[in-house]
Design a protein around this motif. Structure first.
Motif: not given
Length: 556
Positions: A232-238, A254-258, A271-277
């Motif tokens: 995203i920036t030089q100091r941040c990624f997704l 299932s889905c995850s976002l970090m 920071l991580q969000w995980r949805w599923g089983p």
């Protein structure tokens, strides 16, 4: 002659017999006569026009190369069988020269296979993990009444109750696309399963990449997944990932976002969000410096929520020793871990960790990382918190390491010093012979070894605490020079006179700085790689007083 030189001729594909204008059955005398005539005809000094001089020089080089090959019976046999392609295969320099065409063909095919295997190894980048779980609870959890009633109860029962094997290879498709094939097999108490996955990754830009995954297993069923990474920036990624599992119970999405951010030069926040089983929200802070590594993580989820903190101290020594400890507490109980890690060779790292938990009990974990392969040996000692199990899990690896150090490493170090002293005496005995060899080589501007080192070399990009382990082998190598040539066979060079192994078990090489016909060259060779200097292109360059190089490892 000008017309013939101006013709658009591909010299690299020129037939050597046609170039020298001789028949394929030509004798050595016929080859020499044709060679002398063409040398006089195409010598660059006979042409004043710059363009003609350049083309004449190219043709002169080809004539010289053709004569060198056809005047050598061994090289001529290879050329007759396989053409120039056969001469380009590495390893011919040290092959026995009195061979039949059938033996040469067999040797050519062997060298081709070895070269293809080396290329395949470099391209596929294989990675693997082998884990063997050992149930040793019988050592501590036996009851006296059971012990008395069980025949042979005086001997504790150790059992391998689980195993896991995984392997992955990469296959570059294009400059931006890579395919990864991975698979795994697992078994636990007699029940097991396996799966296989195929991933295709595409680098879309310098800012990110994406990959598609297809998988199948004998338990959960087919899997389709998608993963995307983006700066995203030089100091941040997704990183975003989603998947669809076709299980016997139906579709399981299932889905995850970090997201991660550099908090400072040595600290990362995740920071991580995980949805599923197993849905959860996890946040962590990781601080990594030259002397320490610290992690703090908190997870809130179903069914597991926990708080985890770990710390690792890095000693600034040659073996890169590390001690570590961590504590993790949650709904499942509390686990305390401590252990140490030490580098035992250039590509091998050994670690031991003791895990003490409620209600997990006591487990000793041994891990060996060798290049791209990892071997794990978790040994479950007891289901209870027994002080004796904790003591033996801690003291046992230490005592074993100390015993190996005293009985193996120290004697080896002593023997190495004695070997070094013996090698030094051999070098002293060679001095007089080397002096005569150098005088003879200087008189004809032949091959003179200026400097030579053998052992483990460290590049500028390596870690600072890693040191080179090399010995000076200038005199022993100069002693092996004969008729302005140095030939080393395809075996470890540690057994050569005046050599010894300065770093057993580690990858070694030979680095040479030498002078031939007044021109200095440098070459680096692997330990078991055959070597012949000077190379034919250096001879050709020297004969025409032209400085050029034919191999990337030779530097002027």
């Amino acid at each position: 002659m000008a017309a013939s030189l101006d013709d658009d001729v591909d010299f690299n594909n020129q037939d050597y017999y046609s170039l020298l204008n001789v028949r394929k059955e030509a004798t050595l005398e016929e080859l020499k006569a044709s060679y002398r005539r063409l040398c006089m005809l195409y010598h660059p000094d006979k042409h004043r026009d710059p363009e003609l001089k350049i083309q004449a020089e190219q043709l002169f080089n080809q004539v010289h190369q053709a004569f060198e090959v056809l005047s050598d019976p061994h090289a001529r046999s290879i050329y007759d069988l396989f053409g120039k392609k056969g001469l380009e295969v590495e390893g011919w320099e040290v092959v026995e020269r009195k061979r039949t065409p059938a033996e040469i063909r067999e040797e050519y095919e062997r060298l081709q296979r070895e070269r293809e295997e080396r290329k395949l190894q470099q391209r596929t980048n294989p990675k693997g993990t082998i884990s063997v779980g050992v149930d040793a609870t019988d050592l501590f959890d036996r009851y006296d009444e059971d012990f008395e009633e069980t025949p042979g109860g005086g001997f504790p029962h150790l059992e391998i109750n689980k195993m896991h094997i995984s392997q992955s290879i990469e296959a570059p498709l294009t400059n931006s696309d890579t395919a990864v094939l991975s698979g795994s097999l697992s078994t636990h108490n007699g029940n097991g399963g396996g799966n296989i996955n195929m991933t295709v990754r595409r680098v879309t830009s310098a800012q990110g990449w994406g990959e598609v995954e297809f998988g199948a297993g004998d338990i959960l069923g087919p899997l389709i997944g998608l993963k995307v990474f983006r700066n995203i920036t030089q100091r941040c990624f997704l990183t975003a990932q989603c998947g669809l599992q076709f299980s016997p119970r139906g579709l399981r999405p299932s889905c995850s976002l970090m997201t991660a951010r550099h908090l400072d030069q040595n600290t990362m926040g995740y920071l991580q969000w995980r949805w599923g089983p197993t849905s959860a929200m996890t946040t962590s802070v990781v601080r990594d410096t030259k002397s320490s590594h610290f992690t703090l993580a908190v997870q809130l989820g179903v069914p597991h929520s926990y708080l985890m903190m770990s710390y690792q101290y890095k000693f600034q020594d040659e073996d890169q020793t590390k001690v570590k400890g961590s504590v993790k507490t949650g709904w499942f109980g509390t686990v305390l871990e401590y252990g140490a890690e030490r580098k035992i060779s250039r590509h091998s790292v050994l670690s031991a960790t003791v895990s003490v938990g409620v209600p997990q009990g006591v487990t000793l974990k041994i891990k060996l990382a060798r290049a791209s392969q990892t071997y794990l040996f978790p040994v479950h000692l007891t289901d209870q918190l027994l002080p004796s199990a904790v003591f033996y899990a801690t003291a046992g690896p230490l005592l074993v390491y100390m015993a190996v150090h005293k009985l193996v490493i120290i004697p080896y170090t002593r023997a190495q010093k004695e070997e070094s002293a013996s090698s030094f005496l051999q070098v002293l005995l060679m001095q007089e012979s080397v002096r005569r060899i150098i005088e003879a080589e200087e008189s004809k501007m032949g091959l003179i070894i200026l400097n030579a080192w053998y052992g483990k070399f460290v590049s500028e990009t390596s870690q600072k605490q890693e040191k080179s382990k090399v010995i000076d082998v200038t005199v022993p190598l100069q002693c092996l020079v004969k008729d302005s040539k140095l030939i080393l066979t395809e075996t470890s060079k540690a057994g050569l006179p005046g050599f010894y192994d300065p770093c057993v078990g580690e990858e070694k090489g030979l680095k040479l700085l030498y002078q031939f016909r007044g021109v200095m060259h440098q070459v680096i060779s692997a330990d078991t790689e055959p070597l012949r200097i000077p190379k034919q292109c250096e001879k050709a360059a020297a004969s025409k007083h032209v400085k050029f190089f034919c191999h990337p490892s030779i530097l002027k």
